[in-house]
Scaffold this motif. Structure first.
Motif, PDB file in Angstrom:
ATOM      1  N   ARG A   1       0.827  -1.197   0.000  1.00  9.53           N
ATOM      2  CA  ARG A   1       0.000   0.000   0.000  1.00  9.53           C
ATOM      3  C   ARG A   1       0.871   1.260   0.000  1.00  9.53           C
ATOM      4  O   ARG A   1       0.613   2.217  -0.729  1.00  9.53           O
ATOM      5  CB  ARG A   1      -0.862  -0.014   1.262  1.00  9.53           C
ATOM      6  N   ALA A   2       1.915   1.224   0.811  1.00  8.83           N
ATOM      7  CA  ALA A   2       2.807   2.376   0.889  1.00  8.83           C
ATOM      8  C   ALA A   2       3.450   2.655  -0.471  1.00  8.83           C
ATOM      9  O   ALA A   2       3.543   3.800  -0.908  1.00  8.83           O
ATOM     10  CB  ALA A   2       3.890   2.148   1.940  1.00  8.83           C
TER      11      ALA A   2
ATOM     12  N   ASP B   1       5.091   3.096 -13.334  1.00  7.24           N
ATOM     13  CA  ASP B   1       3.637   3.130 -13.171  1.00  7.24           C
ATOM     14  C   ASP B   1       3.143   1.791 -12.659  1.00  7.24           C
ATOM     15  O   ASP B   1       3.206   0.789 -13.373  1.00  7.24           O
ATOM     16  CB  ASP B   1       2.964   3.426 -14.523  1.00  7.24           C
ATOM     17  N   ILE B   2       2.667   1.785 -11.417  1.00  8.33           N
ATOM     18  CA  ILE B   2       2.023   0.572 -10.906  1.00  8.33           C
ATOM     19  C   ILE B   2       0.617   0.568 -11.468  1.00  8.33           C
ATOM     20  O   ILE B   2      -0.194   1.442 -11.144  1.00  8.33           O
ATOM     21  CB  ILE B   2       2.018   0.555  -9.369  1.00  8.33           C
TER      22      ILE B   2
ATOM     23  N   LYS C   1      -5.392   4.831  -4.663  1.00  8.16           N
ATOM     24  CA  LYS C   1      -4.781   5.870  -5.498  1.00  8.16           C
ATOM     25  C   LYS C   1      -4.935   5.565  -6.990  1.00  8.16           C
ATOM     26  O   LYS C   1      -3.977   5.679  -7.761  1.00  8.16           O
ATOM     27  CB  LYS C   1      -3.307   6.012  -5.144  1.00  8.16           C
ATOM     28  N   GLY C   2      -6.118   5.129  -7.348  1.00  8.42           N
ATOM     29  CA  GLY C   2      -6.391   4.844  -8.756  1.00  8.42           C
ATOM     30  C   GLY C   2      -5.914   3.486  -9.236  1.00  8.42           C
ATOM     31  O   GLY C   2      -6.114   3.111 -10.384  1.00  8.42           O
ATOM     32  N   VAL C   3      -5.266   2.735  -8.344  1.00  8.81           N
ATOM     33  CA  VAL C   3      -4.770   1.415  -8.727  1.00  8.81           C
ATOM     34  C   VAL C   3      -5.749   0.349  -8.240  1.00  8.81           C
ATOM     35  O   VAL C   3      -6.005   0.244  -7.036  1.00  8.81           O
ATOM     36  CB  VAL C   3      -3.371   1.156  -8.118  1.00  8.81           C
ATOM     37  N   LYS C   4      -6.269  -0.423  -9.176  1.00 14.64           N
ATOM     38  CA  LYS C   4      -7.258  -1.429  -8.800  1.00 14.64           C
ATOM     39  C   LYS C   4      -6.556  -2.701  -8.308  1.00 14.64           C
ATOM     40  O   LYS C   4      -5.526  -3.103  -8.840  1.00 14.64           O
ATOM     41  CB  LYS C   4      -8.156  -1.736  -9.998  1.00 14.64           C
TER      42      LYS C   4
END
Lengths: 214, 214
Positions: free
Chosen positions: A102-103, A116-117, A133-136
DNA sequence: CAGTGTGAAGTTGTTCACAGCA
DNA sequence: TGCTGTGAACAACTTCACACTG
């Protein structure tokens, strides 16, 4: 017969490569403060290093300094960013959305430096389908389909240590090129796969060793 | 004249010191799987290293192996834990309770290896007075009083980069012995203070360099 | 033999010494 | 004179070669 591994561009010593991001961050701070030029001796003082080593390190990037004036800060930033490929976007998947995972997703820094994750994977129903943060976040078995659809070259492994090898095998099977292992667990990968281990325990070991020998 | 810094115990090469925690984690995994003995060649295969280097590394810790049998796993674990001082408790304060800070507080790993984060500090009223995994978060100005009451030797800096130097200065002023800097910002400290920088950007630089040169 | 242990050789990385330049 | 830039000397680290041990 052993030839120097040419994974590293143009024979840059690995230690040099590892130091460059630190310099870059310093140069960015200088730029914010309106500083236009900086000499190797000033850089050396900041990092408590030998000035010649700074010169050597910078020379690998091809940046040119002017005598009496030093290096141009803008040029330094641009040259190093280019040299380190921090301006080329690279997609990454993240495996294991615990605290550390998460961090990393929340860390703007990685984004600034080209990474870019694009998706996270976990086995915990509590985080699956969440968006950080927009990451699914997807269930682990969605990885196969997703990797065909929007492939990524890097797998960031932030699972519990016991799952690290399993996740790495899966990632390699589905076409990942590089594994960035944040677990203390040692991972085996085929030799054409890039493996980088980030171990904060190594740093802790150094600190404790010095504390106990001061 | 420059003498080899004897911060490091008994002249252990720094790279050796940094590798030992990795071996330790592997030995712990072996123990869980009921393995009693391990040879340097097996360790070397796991870490893709030269077996002699394993032998050299282990020899610094003073552990003795038996020919034909290898090293006793229990003995390896005990010796390395001792050698790295992972069994001595050390108190630490953490500055900057953002994502990374929170992740470190939640990370059991550090605890297992001797580090007790006994308090967190931040400037954000949203986290001040919160308790994360039993660790209370204080406003930055509570640091002075707290450091007199329950001192800590290590300051973990996970603030935004711009605040890193300020926080480090404060920590040094109030008696911290070592600073563990997780920001990309370079920090200056008096030379009797131990400074360890953990830079994931260095690791990222290595990965990108290899990806772009494969 | 299969493995540890170690001094010597080789390799990589850092520092020194000095040339060149503004 | 202050700074870059570089080949040579030096130091640190890794690998090799081989003695030794059960």
């Amino acid at each position: 017969m052993k030839v120097r591994s040419n994974n590293t561009a143009h024979n840059v010593p690995l230690p040099t490569l590892r130091r460059l991001p630190g310099y870059l961050s310093f140069f960015k701070a200088l730029k914010i403060n309106g500083v236009e030029h900086v000499s190797s001796s000033r850089i050396a003082a900041t990092f408590k290093m030998d000035p010649t080593l700074i010169t050597k390190d910078l020379s690998y990037t091809g940046v040119k300094g002017r005598t009496k004036v030093g290096y141009n800060v803008d040029q330094l930033i641009q040259t190093i960013v280019n040299f380190l490929d921090f301006n080329t976007r690279v997609n990454a998947y993240l495996f294991g959305v615990g605290n550390l995972g998460r961090a990393l997703i929340n860390y703007e820094g990685l984004n600034d430096y080209g990474l870019d994750i694009i998706a996270g994977f976990d086995v915990d129903p509590g985080v699956i389908n969440a968006t950080i943060k927009g990451v699914k976040i997807y269930p682990l078995d969605a990885f196969r389909d997703l990797s065909l659809q929007t492939p990524a070259r890097i797998a960031i492994v932030t699972t519990p240590p016991v799952s690290a090898q399993e996740v790495a095998d899966l990632a390699v099977a589905w076409g990942i090129r590089a594994i960035w292992n944040f677990t203390p667990q040692s991972i085996k990968v085929p030799k054409n796969i890039i493996l980088e281990n980030t171990s904060i325990y190594s740093d802790l070991a150094v600190i404790l060793n010095r504390l106990n020998n001061e």
